[in-house]
Design a protein around this motif. Structure first.
Motif, PDB file in Angstrom:
ATOM      1  N   SER A 314       0.832  -1.207   0.000  1.00  0.00           N
ATOM      2  CA  SER A 314       0.000   0.000   0.000  1.00  0.00           C
ATOM      3  C   SER A 314       0.866   1.256   0.000  1.00  0.00           C
ATOM      4  O   SER A 314       0.607   2.207  -0.738  1.00  0.00           O
ATOM      5  N   VAL A 315       1.924   1.234   0.812  1.00  0.00           N
ATOM      6  CA  VAL A 315       2.822   2.393   0.868  1.00  0.00           C
ATOM      7  C   VAL A 315       3.534   2.578  -0.475  1.00  0.00           C
ATOM      8  O   VAL A 315       3.670   3.712  -0.976  1.00  0.00           O
ATOM      9  N   ARG A 316       4.000   1.461  -1.072  1.00  0.00           N
ATOM     10  CA  ARG A 316       4.655   1.562  -2.377  1.00  0.00           C
ATOM     11  C   ARG A 316       3.693   2.123  -3.428  1.00  0.00           C
ATOM     12  O   ARG A 316       4.099   2.917  -4.300  1.00  0.00           O
ATOM     13  N   ALA A 317       2.420   1.695  -3.374  1.00  0.00           N
ATOM     14  CA  ALA A 317       1.428   2.210  -4.324  1.00  0.00           C
ATOM     15  C   ALA A 317       1.258   3.718  -4.162  1.00  0.00           C
ATOM     16  O   ALA A 317       1.161   4.459  -5.157  1.00  0.00           O
ATOM     17  N   CYS A 318       1.247   4.173  -2.891  1.00  0.00           N
ATOM     18  CA  CYS A 318       1.128   5.615  -2.651  1.00  0.00           C
ATOM     19  C   CYS A 318       2.336   6.354  -3.215  1.00  0.00           C
ATOM     20  O   CYS A 318       2.206   7.431  -3.812  1.00  0.00           O
ATOM     21  N   LEU A 319       3.554   5.762  -3.030  1.00  0.00           N
ATOM     22  CA  LEU A 319       4.755   6.412  -3.530  1.00  0.00           C
ATOM     23  C   LEU A 319       4.770   6.476  -5.060  1.00  0.00           C
ATOM     24  O   LEU A 319       5.323   7.420  -5.642  1.00  0.00           O
ATOM     25  N   SER A 320       4.191   5.460  -5.712  1.00  0.00           N
ATOM     26  CA  SER A 320       4.162   5.445  -7.176  1.00  0.00           C
ATOM     27  C   SER A 320       3.023   6.262  -7.758  1.00  0.00           C
ATOM     28  O   SER A 320       2.905   6.365  -8.984  1.00  0.00           O
ATOM     29  N   GLY A 321       2.173   6.812  -6.891  1.00  0.00           N
ATOM     30  CA  GLY A 321       1.090   7.667  -7.376  1.00  0.00           C
ATOM     31  C   GLY A 321      -0.237   6.957  -7.542  1.00  0.00           C
ATOM     32  O   GLY A 321      -1.212   7.558  -8.010  1.00  0.00           O
ATOM     33  N   TYR A 323      -3.361   5.633  -5.858  1.00  0.00           N
ATOM     34  CA  TYR A 323      -4.019   5.822  -4.562  1.00  0.00           C
ATOM     35  C   TYR A 323      -5.230   4.918  -4.384  1.00  0.00           C
ATOM     36  O   TYR A 323      -6.012   5.097  -3.459  1.00  0.00           O
ATOM     37  N   SER A 324      -5.374   3.936  -5.273  1.00  0.00           N
ATOM     38  CA  SER A 324      -6.471   2.968  -5.141  1.00  0.00           C
ATOM     39  C   SER A 324      -5.925   1.735  -4.411  1.00  0.00           C
ATOM     40  O   SER A 324      -5.256   0.888  -5.020  1.00  0.00           O
ATOM     41  N   ILE A 325      -6.164   1.626  -3.100  1.00  0.00           N
ATOM     42  CA  ILE A 325      -5.628   0.530  -2.272  1.00  0.00           C
ATOM     43  C   ILE A 325      -6.737  -0.485  -2.053  1.00  0.00           C
ATOM     44  O   ILE A 325      -7.765  -0.176  -1.430  1.00  0.00           O
ATOM     45  N   PRO A 326      -6.544  -1.724  -2.537  1.00  0.00           N
ATOM     46  CA  PRO A 326      -7.594  -2.741  -2.322  1.00  0.00           C
ATOM     47  C   PRO A 326      -7.618  -3.199  -0.864  1.00  0.00           C
ATOM     48  O   PRO A 326      -6.620  -3.122  -0.154  1.00  0.00           O
ATOM     49  N   ASP A 327      -8.784  -3.671  -0.432  1.00  0.00           N
ATOM     50  CA  ASP A 327      -8.920  -4.192   0.934  1.00  0.00           C
ATOM     51  C   ASP A 327      -8.263  -5.569   1.034  1.00  0.00           C
ATOM     52  O   ASP A 327      -8.462  -6.432   0.188  1.00  0.00           O
ATOM     53  N   LEU A 341      -5.649   4.440   8.330  1.00  0.00           N
ATOM     54  CA  LEU A 341      -4.966   5.735   8.304  1.00  0.00           C
ATOM     55  C   LEU A 341      -4.312   5.983   6.947  1.00  0.00           C
ATOM     56  O   LEU A 341      -4.353   7.109   6.416  1.00  0.00           O
ATOM     57  N   ILE A 342      -3.699   4.932   6.380  1.00  0.00           N
ATOM     58  CA  ILE A 342      -3.075   5.073   5.052  1.00  0.00           C
ATOM     59  C   ILE A 342      -4.119   5.405   4.000  1.00  0.00           C
ATOM     60  O   ILE A 342      -3.909   6.269   3.126  1.00  0.00           O
ATOM     61  N   GLN A 343      -5.275   4.743   4.055  1.00  0.00           N
ATOM     62  CA  GLN A 343      -6.333   5.018   3.079  1.00  0.00           C
ATOM     63  C   GLN A 343      -6.877   6.427   3.242  1.00  0.00           C
ATOM     64  O   GLN A 343      -7.138   7.134   2.245  1.00  0.00           O
ATOM     65  N   LYS A 344      -7.062   6.868   4.488  1.00  0.00           N
ATOM     66  CA  LYS A 344      -7.503   8.256   4.702  1.00  0.00           C
ATOM     67  C   LYS A 344      -6.459   9.233   4.173  1.00  0.00           C
ATOM     68  O   LYS A 344      -6.787  10.258   3.557  1.00  0.00           O
ATOM     69  N   MET A 345      -5.209   8.925   4.415  1.00  0.00           N
ATOM     70  CA  MET A 345      -4.144   9.796   3.936  1.00  0.00           C
ATOM     71  C   MET A 345      -4.129   9.839   2.412  1.00  0.00           C
ATOM     72  O   MET A 345      -3.991  10.920   1.811  1.00  0.00           O
ATOM     73  N   THR A 346      -4.305   8.688   1.748  1.00  0.00           N
ATOM     74  CA  THR A 346      -4.331   8.667   0.275  1.00  0.00           C
ATOM     75  C   THR A 346      -5.538   9.419  -0.258  1.00  0.00           C
ATOM     76  O   THR A 346      -5.447  10.117  -1.280  1.00  0.00           O
ATOM     77  N   SER A 347      -6.684   9.302   0.429  1.00  0.00           N
ATOM     78  CA  SER A 347      -7.873  10.055  -0.007  1.00  0.00           C
ATOM     79  C   SER A 347      -7.628  11.549   0.094  1.00  0.00           C
ATOM     80  O   SER A 347      -7.978  12.323  -0.811  1.00  0.00           O
ATOM     81  N   ILE A 349      -4.690  13.101   0.085  1.00  0.00           N
ATOM     82  CA  ILE A 349      -3.699  13.494  -0.926  1.00  0.00           C
ATOM     83  C   ILE A 349      -4.331  13.549  -2.308  1.00  0.00           C
ATOM     84  O   ILE A 349      -4.070  14.470  -3.097  1.00  0.00           O
ATOM     85  N   LYS A 350      -5.187  12.584  -2.600  1.00  0.00           N
ATOM     86  CA  LYS A 350      -5.841  12.564  -3.910  1.00  0.00           C
ATOM     87  C   LYS A 350      -6.728  13.791  -4.086  1.00  0.00           C
ATOM     88  O   LYS A 350      -6.734  14.430  -5.157  1.00  0.00           O
ATOM     89  N   ALA A 351      -7.503  14.136  -3.042  1.00  0.00           N
ATOM     90  CA  ALA A 351      -8.367  15.324  -3.113  1.00  0.00           C
ATOM     91  C   ALA A 351      -7.536  16.593  -3.287  1.00  0.00           C
ATOM     92  O   ALA A 351      -7.888  17.490  -4.072  1.00  0.00           O
ATOM     93  N   GLN A 352      -6.419  16.649  -2.568  1.00  0.00           N
ATOM     94  CA  GLN A 352      -5.560  17.823  -2.706  1.00  0.00           C
ATOM     95  C   GLN A 352      -4.963  17.913  -4.102  1.00  0.00           C
ATOM     96  O   GLN A 352      -4.855  19.009  -4.673  1.00  0.00           O
ATOM     97  N   PHE A 353      -4.563  16.762  -4.675  1.00  0.00           N
ATOM     98  CA  PHE A 353      -4.047  16.771  -6.051  1.00  0.00           C
ATOM     99  C   PHE A 353      -5.115  17.201  -7.048  1.00  0.00           C
ATOM    100  O   PHE A 353      -4.838  17.965  -7.985  1.00  0.00           O
ATOM    101  N   ASP A 354      -6.355  16.721  -6.868  1.00  0.00           N
ATOM    102  CA  ASP A 354      -7.451  17.120  -7.772  1.00  0.00           C
ATOM    103  C   ASP A 354      -7.699  18.622  -7.683  1.00  0.00           C
ATOM    104  O   ASP A 354      -7.879  19.307  -8.713  1.00  0.00           O
ATOM    105  N   ASP A 355      -7.741  19.126  -6.461  1.00  0.00           N
ATOM    106  CA  ASP A 355      -7.965  20.558  -6.281  1.00  0.00           C
ATOM    107  C   ASP A 355      -6.810  21.365  -6.875  1.00  0.00           C
ATOM    108  O   ASP A 355      -7.024  22.415  -7.527  1.00  0.00           O
ATOM    109  N   LEU A 356      -5.596  20.873  -6.665  1.00  0.00           N
ATOM    110  CA  LEU A 356      -4.439  21.566  -7.211  1.00  0.00           C
ATOM    111  C   LEU A 356      -4.451  21.547  -8.738  1.00  0.00           C
ATOM    112  O   LEU A 356      -4.098  22.551  -9.391  1.00  0.00           O
TER     113      LEU A 356
END
Length: 425
Positions: A314-321, A323-327, A341-347, A349-356
């Motif tokens: 999951s962490v590697r997926a976040c580092l590679s960009g 942000y879709s982490i399967p259960d 916590l990782i999924q909330k953090m990815t959500s 970050i994703k929202a911030q990237f979309d807004d940016l």
């Protein structure tokens, strides 16, 4: 360089440390206690065995001395020394003595000149009494003690047939036979002597029932091995405990006691050392514990490693960009909380990237519009500057022309000015 620890190795070391250290400490203490108890128990056993052998040795010789004391006053023996026709009674008496006294194997009745009167299990016309004759005669004549029995140790003497005494070693007891026991004077001159032979084989036969396998005792007299009693097969390589006792043939009938140094050896476990056995058991248990600890560490590592691998993915997926982490099945509540916590953090970050991205798009559009307006304004300013430049040129020309009109030829000045204003006209 910083040392990096692996979870598998750390779990294995932890399991081994937790499993082996307490077991080793407890096992060592138990072995120490067991060894002390076993040592004390073995020492107590050898004390009791030594005491038993000593008591049995003394008791058997006391019974023998009692029987000899009774026979020394037997009138049939006294009469048999002088009367040839009573030798049959003497033979029966000697036979009864030998058969009913386990220590004795042969008995002789001799007269005052040490000529044989009768024997039982002995050798007719024996010649080995010469040294014994001088020893007993001197002691009978010079002793002041109460006892009237003399004990001697013999070695390499043929005092009876070889089948009864193959070792040619044993004990001889001599008892003087007196005419009367009522008068001291008469008692000083013995009519003869009763000689009994106690071979080493009979002493061994009497004492052996008190020994178990791995136990033996050696009786020494004047530094010489006289009697060695054991049961079972002796192994000199087997460690044993030992104890030395002083055993004395002494009672109220013995004039001069004779002592033996008895060294008792005992090996209760038939050659097995209890400490070595306990150490072997502890070593086997320790090896089993270590193997179980390693197996437990391996299973624990696999049990923990899979959920941790999911988290690492999951962490590697976040580092590679991505942000879709399967259960995934993370098993443990703490790991599930970390995953949430990782999924909330990815959500976030994703929202911030979309807004940016949206803001960046708007900013690019605004920049394009701004550039267009700047270009237009620049163009306008350029044109304005050009017009102003022309105007300034014309004004300068007019000023120059006016100045020339005032100071020069008007006709030539006008023509020159026209040419400069309209060079192609």
């Amino acid at each position: 360089m910083k040392l990096k620890l692996k979870l598998k190795s750390s779990l294995a070391l932890l399991m081994v440390f937790v499993a082996v250290l307490p077991a080793s400490i407890i096992g060592g203490l138990l072995i120490k206690q067991q060894t002390e108890v076993e040592t004390n128990y073995r020492l107590d056993l050898i004390d009791r065995l030594s005491t038993t052998l000593k008591q049995e040795f003394n008791y058997r010789f006391y019974l023998l001395s009692t029987a000899l004391d009774v026979l020394s006053r037997d009138r049939l023996l006294v009469q048999g020394i002088d009367d040839f026709f009573l030798t049959s009674h003497v033979d029966a008496t000697l036979e009864n003595l030998v058969d009913n006294t386990p220590l004795i194997q042969a008995a002789y009745l001799v007269n005052a000149d040490w000529n044989e009167v009768e024997n039982y299990n002995g050798i007719n016309g024996i010649k080995s009494f010469e040294s014994l004759k001088s020893l007993v005669t001197v002691r009978v004549d010079t002793t002041k003690s109460i006892g009237n029995q003399w004990v001697f140790n013999y070695d390499a003497e043929q005092l009876m047939p070889k089948k009864y005494n193959p070792s040619r070693k044993g004990v001889v007891i001599g008892v003087p036979i007196f005419q009367s026991t009522l008068t001291e004077g008469l008692k000083r001159k013995p009519l003869g002597y009763l000689i009994v032979i106690v071979p080493v084989e009979n002493i061994i036969k009497v004492l052996r029932p008190y020994l178990k396998d791995g136990e033996h005792v050696v009786f020494k007299h004047d530094g010489m091995d006289n009697i060695s009693v054991y049961k079972g097969k002796l192994d000199p390589a087997v460690p044993t405990v030992s104890k030395t006792e002083k055993v004395t043939i002494a009672n109220k009938y013995i004039s001069e006691p004779m002592s033996y140094e008895a060294e008792v050896f005992m090996n209760k476990y038939l050659g097995e050392n209890p400490f070595t056995n306990s150490l072997k058991i502890l070593s086997i248990v320790t090896v089993i514990i270590v193997m179980l600890a390693l197996l437990t560490a391996t299973i624990s590592y696999r049990w923990f490693a899979k959920p941790l691998t999911y988290l690492m993915d999951s962490v590697r997926a976040c580092l590679s960009g991505s942000y879709s982490i399967p259960d995934k099945d993370l098993r443990f509540a703490e790991l599930i909380m970390v995953n949430d916590l990782i999924q909330k953090m990815t959500s976030t970050i994703k929202a911030q990237f979309d807004d940016l991205e949206d803001k960046n798009t708007k900013l690019m559009s605004f920049n394009e519009q701004l550039e267009k307006k700047v270009h237009e304004k620049t163009l306008q300013l350029t044109q304005t500057l050009q017009r102003e430049e022309k105007r300034r040129t014309m004004l300068q020309s007019l000023l120059s022309f006016s100045n020339k009109l005032q100071h020069g030829d008007i006709h030539s000045t006008v023509m020159t000015q026209l040419v400069s204003l309209y060079p192609y006209a």
